[in-house]
Design a protein around this motif. Sequence first.
Motif, short mmCIF file in Angstrom:
data_model
loop_
_atom_site.label_atom_id
_atom_site.label_comp_id
_atom_site.label_asym_id
_atom_site.label_seq_id
_atom_site.Cartn_x
_atom_site.Cartn_y
_atom_site.Cartn_z
N PHE A 184 -61.04 -15.90 19.70
CA PHE A 184 -60.00 -16.89 19.43
C PHE A 184 -58.70 -16.47 20.11
O PHE A 184 -58.31 -15.30 20.02
CB PHE A 184 -59.72 -16.99 17.93
CG PHE A 184 -60.71 -17.84 17.17
CD1 PHE A 184 -61.34 -18.93 17.75
CD2 PHE A 184 -61.00 -17.55 15.83
CE1 PHE A 184 -62.23 -19.71 17.04
CE2 PHE A 184 -61.89 -18.33 15.12
CZ PHE A 184 -62.50 -19.41 15.72
N GLN A 190 -48.40 -22.53 13.36
CA GLN A 190 -49.16 -23.77 13.32
C GLN A 190 -48.27 -24.90 12.81
O GLN A 190 -47.26 -24.67 12.16
CB GLN A 190 -50.40 -23.62 12.41
CG GLN A 190 -51.56 -22.91 13.04
CD GLN A 190 -51.42 -21.40 12.95
OE1 GLN A 190 -50.85 -20.89 11.99
NE2 GLN A 190 -51.93 -20.70 13.93
N TRP A 309 -62.85 -25.09 20.66
CA TRP A 309 -62.77 -23.73 20.10
C TRP A 309 -61.32 -23.31 19.93
O TRP A 309 -60.95 -22.71 18.91
CB TRP A 309 -63.49 -22.78 21.05
CG TRP A 309 -63.72 -21.38 20.55
CD1 TRP A 309 -63.18 -20.24 21.07
CD2 TRP A 309 -64.56 -20.97 19.47
NE1 TRP A 309 -63.64 -19.14 20.37
CE2 TRP A 309 -64.48 -19.56 19.39
CE3 TRP A 309 -65.38 -21.65 18.56
CZ2 TRP A 309 -65.18 -18.83 18.43
CZ3 TRP A 309 -66.07 -20.92 17.61
CH2 TRP A 309 -65.97 -19.53 17.55
N ILE A 312 -59.81 -25.00 16.91
CA ILE A 312 -60.20 -24.31 15.67
C ILE A 312 -59.32 -23.08 15.48
O ILE A 312 -58.86 -22.80 14.37
CB ILE A 312 -61.69 -23.92 15.72
CG1 ILE A 312 -62.57 -25.18 15.71
CG2 ILE A 312 -62.05 -23.02 14.53
CD1 ILE A 312 -64.04 -24.91 15.98
N ALA A 313 -59.08 -22.34 16.56
CA ALA A 313 -58.24 -21.14 16.47
C ALA A 313 -56.82 -21.50 16.03
O ALA A 313 -56.16 -20.72 15.33
CB ALA A 313 -58.20 -20.43 17.82
N GLU A 315 -56.13 -23.84 14.02
CA GLU A 315 -56.23 -24.44 12.68
C GLU A 315 -55.81 -25.90 12.69
O GLU A 315 -55.15 -26.40 11.78
CB GLU A 315 -55.42 -23.65 11.66
CG GLU A 315 -55.89 -22.20 11.52
CD GLU A 315 -55.06 -21.40 10.53
OE1 GLU A 315 -54.16 -21.98 9.90
OE2 GLU A 315 -55.33 -20.19 10.39
N GLN A 387 -58.23 -24.63 8.25
CA GLN A 387 -57.94 -23.23 7.95
C GLN A 387 -59.18 -22.51 7.44
O GLN A 387 -59.47 -21.37 7.84
CB GLN A 387 -56.81 -23.14 6.92
CG GLN A 387 -55.47 -23.62 7.43
CD GLN A 387 -54.44 -23.79 6.33
OE1 GLN A 387 -54.78 -23.85 5.14
NE2 GLN A 387 -53.17 -23.90 6.72
N LYS A 390 -61.77 -21.75 10.33
CA LYS A 390 -61.43 -20.56 11.11
C LYS A 390 -61.76 -19.29 10.34
O LYS A 390 -62.35 -18.35 10.89
CB LYS A 390 -59.94 -20.59 11.47
CG LYS A 390 -59.51 -19.39 12.31
CD LYS A 390 -58.03 -19.46 12.65
CE LYS A 390 -57.60 -18.26 13.50
NZ LYS A 390 -56.16 -18.29 13.84
N LYS A 391 -61.43 -19.27 9.07
CA LYS A 391 -61.70 -18.09 8.25
C LYS A 391 -63.20 -17.82 8.16
O LYS A 391 -63.65 -16.67 8.29
CB LYS A 391 -61.11 -18.29 6.85
CG LYS A 391 -61.37 -17.14 5.89
CD LYS A 391 -60.80 -17.42 4.53
CE LYS A 391 -61.06 -16.27 3.58
NZ LYS A 391 -62.52 -16.01 3.40
N CYS A 399 -64.88 -13.17 16.17
CA CYS A 399 -64.11 -14.07 17.02
C CYS A 399 -62.91 -13.40 17.69
O CYS A 399 -61.81 -13.96 17.74
CB CYS A 399 -63.63 -15.30 16.23
SG CYS A 399 -64.97 -16.26 15.48
#
Length: 629
Positions: A184, A190, A309, A312-313, A315, A387, A390-391, A399
Amino acid sequence: MNNIVLLATGWGPQFGGVNAFNHDLAIGLASELGDSGMVFCVVPNPKDSNIENAKKNGVTLIPLFDKNNTEKFDTGWVLEASKYLENSHPGVKIDWWVGHDLKSGDAAVYAAQNVSGNAALIQHMSYINYSQLKDGPPTNTIRKHEEQKKLFKSKAALFAVGPKLTKECEALSGAKVTQLVPGFPEFTSQNNTTHKIVAITFGRMDAASDRIKQGGLAVSAFSEALNFKKEEFKISTLSSAQLYLIGMANDAEEEVKTLQAKADELAGRVVNLLALPFDEDRESLFRRLAEANLAMMLSWHDGFGLTGWEAIAAEVPLIIGENTGVFDLINETLGDSGTACVQKIDVRGRRGNGSDESNFAPDDLQDVKEAIRRIASDLPKFKKNAQNLKKYLIDELTCTWSETAKVFLEALISNQTSDSSIEKTEKLKTPSENLSTHGPFDIVESGNAIPLCAELLLSVGQGSTFEEFEPLPEVRFGRAELDEIKGFSISYGLKEAFLRLHLKNCNIRPGMRLGDDIETQPHIVAQGDNTWAIRGPKDGDVLARRAIGSEALCYLEAEPNKCPEVKFELYCRKRDLSYEIFNDDNNKLAPNKDAILKAFLTKILEGEGSNAILSKAKLIGRDKEHETD
């Protein structure tokens, strides 16, 4: 020493996602190798800023100047790069040449054959699955497919980005392929805006790519989402919504005007559409992404999909095409708990005529429009989903580019080993490991990362043969103390742990496994991905005594005429570590010091990953010809 040369057509995101991937992998490799190797990258026409950026991150760029064609890495450039290396780094031998698919794969194979070392190839795309919609006649697609097939049947270590491309590469090559999961990118902030939608879709948005990337679908669906009929309830976050469309060609002014007019017509109002050229400044691009609260990656097909991707990183709530490598990775890694965190779209696509006919089906437009409105109607909920996604992915896959580099380097080492299982065992064994023999198997046990807290021993059941065998791991736990920090003592244990098997040349026989019967094994849970969760017995809130060891874990069968190998990995997650910290007077520390020391100890145990590896062991079948009475 492990000296690696990567071959690319640009440093950073120049000319697309393959070069962006190469940039981050090269830096990850340099970080992982440290003083044990050197990382070079051959690049045509690099800027001075490229050379400085690479140097700052431990990578040495080998410049090739005055190169006109940067669409593909010419095999003739290899000898030029080799001569440059001889002059700049005399005596340095290159162990691996890394090529990226048809972009530079042939050059890597050529280098291994004519200079030194070995070739490693990474698949980034599957032409047979999309090229016919983009590159004209089917003969062009077949030609590229045959070129890929020939390339990936070369003598080389094979890699692919994500699960979709890994399966495609295995089909092309008929060989083992190592999956690479990109790290990531880091985002320092964010978007917490909830009063309006700030949407983004980015990547190459030229007309030739639209059938695949579906930028037109993103714009049309966004516009229709803003068009509320009188009887419909208006969603307030869409009243002043904006859409960033990043990736237009620099000379696409007329195309942008046409797109803007179409958007206004569909919305029945003026749309705040910001169509911008592709930005090679990744920091600027990521800042723009971090300002968004809705992202769309609507590809009809994408081997992976770095744009999704990266969303997603960051969020950012994501609307994603199902036929993409990123969606496959989420689904295969997390199942429903992961796919529920995104809005998935079955993008059907359409063969538009390039002028007034769209490249998407009416149902595509409706599905994406509804997904946009769902997110807009409850931004806090979908932000929380982003969030969580991603977690969850970090928990399972780490990642980080450091982890990607580790996987890459381990596979290179594996490809250098002999086919003889006895030689392989000796190469895998390190001074910290113990080697023993059990029937037709060698067992290699590693030392424990946190002694007294967790222990893994390994044997096989009586009657086990080379072809069919029962692994008998013995796992014990306890509470341990760390008193090496002056003035403090730390008592620690594990609330939960996991045992995972990595199988090579063997498979688990269908049927009952340890942990399937809740009546007889209430503390063990057999999960997917060859993993067992260990939740007891406990002493207070931490695991204690023997948890596994009296019964076989499962039954394994070796593949015909192959030497089986099973790697056992005992690990825990960050949240499974339990601490109690006292000073010399046996008083618990104040919360602030407690938190600091917990973070310190966690860092010792876990490094950069989210899982702490407690212990490892390997069960390696010995070739029958090497067995003795």
